[in-house]
Scaffold this active site. Structure first.
Site, PDB file in Angstrom:
ATOM      1  N   CYS A 160     -13.393   0.045   6.721  1.00  0.00           N
ATOM      2  CA  CYS A 160     -13.121   0.350   8.124  1.00  0.00           C
ATOM      3  C   CYS A 160     -12.678  -0.931   8.849  1.00  0.00           C
ATOM      4  O   CYS A 160     -11.627  -1.466   8.562  1.00  0.00           O
ATOM      5  CB  CYS A 160     -14.347   0.993   8.758  1.00  0.00           C
ATOM      6  SG  CYS A 160     -14.097   1.595  10.440  1.00  0.00           S
ATOM      7  N   ASP A 217      -8.307  11.420   7.703  1.00  0.00           N
ATOM      8  CA  ASP A 217      -8.837  10.408   8.616  1.00  0.00           C
ATOM      9  C   ASP A 217      -8.303  10.664  10.022  1.00  0.00           C
ATOM     10  O   ASP A 217      -7.090  10.630  10.251  1.00  0.00           O
ATOM     11  CB  ASP A 217      -8.430   9.014   8.139  1.00  0.00           C
ATOM     12  CG  ASP A 217      -9.188   7.893   8.821  1.00  0.00           C
ATOM     13  OD1 ASP A 217      -9.436   8.003  10.040  1.00  0.00           O
ATOM     14  OD2 ASP A 217      -9.520   6.909   8.139  1.00  0.00           O
ATOM     15  N   HIS A 253     -12.268   9.759   7.068  1.00  0.00           N
ATOM     16  CA  HIS A 253     -12.598   8.341   7.216  1.00  0.00           C
ATOM     17  C   HIS A 253     -13.982   8.095   6.618  1.00  0.00           C
ATOM     18  O   HIS A 253     -14.834   8.976   6.584  1.00  0.00           O
ATOM     19  CB  HIS A 253     -12.593   7.966   8.700  1.00  0.00           C
ATOM     20  CG  HIS A 253     -12.724   6.503   8.958  1.00  0.00           C
ATOM     21  ND1 HIS A 253     -11.696   5.620   8.740  1.00  0.00           N
ATOM     22  CD2 HIS A 253     -13.770   5.766   9.418  1.00  0.00           C
ATOM     23  CE1 HIS A 253     -12.098   4.396   9.047  1.00  0.00           C
ATOM     24  NE2 HIS A 253     -13.349   4.460   9.458  1.00  0.00           N
TER      25      HIS A 253
END
Length: 284
Positions: A160, A217, A253
């Site tokens: 991330c 995502d 994600h």
């Protein structure tokens, strides 16, 4: 084997998130959390001096045996070096690496002790300068060298927030052999602290990067992934042209985060296998 905590680390590491997971990700889905034993390893907190003279805390894990292991820098999500990141370091150590995870937010505060993602972004992450992050990672490379790590075999990976940093560090550090960026943001609005994004630095990449992204995502559109792929292919950098991106069509994600609902075991396992193979192929 676990080494004693270094007494010079920042006091905030003793806060609510230090012994486990960040408050913002509670409740943790315990039944799917991977716990890697530290048997046969040397693990624990330490610190090094940053370029601004501050004491930079870090977690490290390495094999408990003689030799000069290759080095991998592990960059955390916005939650800091909580248990998931420490476990990733242990996984790398069992593969023969000296894994180093620095607390990149130590100047701004402890994200693990904050109760929401929004709080973490507003009070901590938004105040972190990319230039300072690059300098702190360089300090970790120096620390790894002092600890007997083979920095001629230097790799980086991140998740991330740390995935974005991985791309940037591949542009910053000429000694890097490879990078693996897990769902790191590729584009964004430039600011004083974050003037460039991965799409802006493609032509200056020093080491091939493997990007691992989720097709579902909600924060990183597939169009950004497509744009990055195209930029890598036509880059003037040979390392950029050797880079690759894998898009897992059904993954959201944070699909590697085994403590969260976003975890996808199959995609995470495939990504981990690819990560290890990428580093080995590029100079383990």
């Amino acid at each position: 084997m676990t080494q004693p905590d270094n007494p010079h680390r920042r006091d905030f590491l003793l806060g609510a998130g230090a012994a486990g997971f960040a408050i913002a990700v509670q409740p943790v889905i315990a039944q799917q959390v991977i716990t890697t034993p530290d048997s046969g390893l040397v693990t624990g907190m330490s610190s090094t001096r940053a370029s601004d003279g501050r004491t930079l805390p870090l977690f490290s894990a390495r094999p408990d045996k003689p030799g000069k292991p290759p080095v991998v820098l592990v960059m955390s999500e916005i939650f800091g070096v909580h248990e998931h990141i420490r476990d990733v370091c242990r996984r790398f150590a069992h593969e023969g690496y000296l894994a180093v995870a620095p607390e990149m937010f130590f100047r701004q505060g402890d994200p693990a002790a904050l109760g929401s993602v929004q709080e973490i972004i507003e009070r901590v992450v938004s105040k972190v300068a990319d230039a300072q992050v690059m300098a702190d990672l360089d300090a970790c490379v120096d620390w790894a060298r002092e600890q007997g790590g083979d920095v001629k075999r230097l790799h980086a990976t991140g998740f991330c927030w740390g995935g974005r940093v991985t791309w940037l560090y591949a542009s910053h550090q000429p000694a890097l052999r490879s990078g693996v960026a897990w769902y790191g943001r590729l584009d964004g609005v430039p600011s004083e602290l974050t003037p460039l994004h991965p799409l802006d630095v493609v032509d200056s990449i020093h080491a091939p990067v493997l990007g691992l992204y989720g097709g579902q995502d909600q924060g990183i559109p597939n169009s950004d992934v497509d744009a990055m792929r195209a930029a890598l292919k036509k880059s003037t950098s040979a390392s950029a042209r050797k880079s690759d991106i894998v898009l897992y069509p059904d993954a959201p994600h944070a699909f590697h985060a085994d403590y969260r609902p976003s975890y996808r075991a199959g995609d995470a396992a495939d990504g981990w296998k690819r990560c290890l193979a990428w580093m080995a192929a590029n100079g383990q």
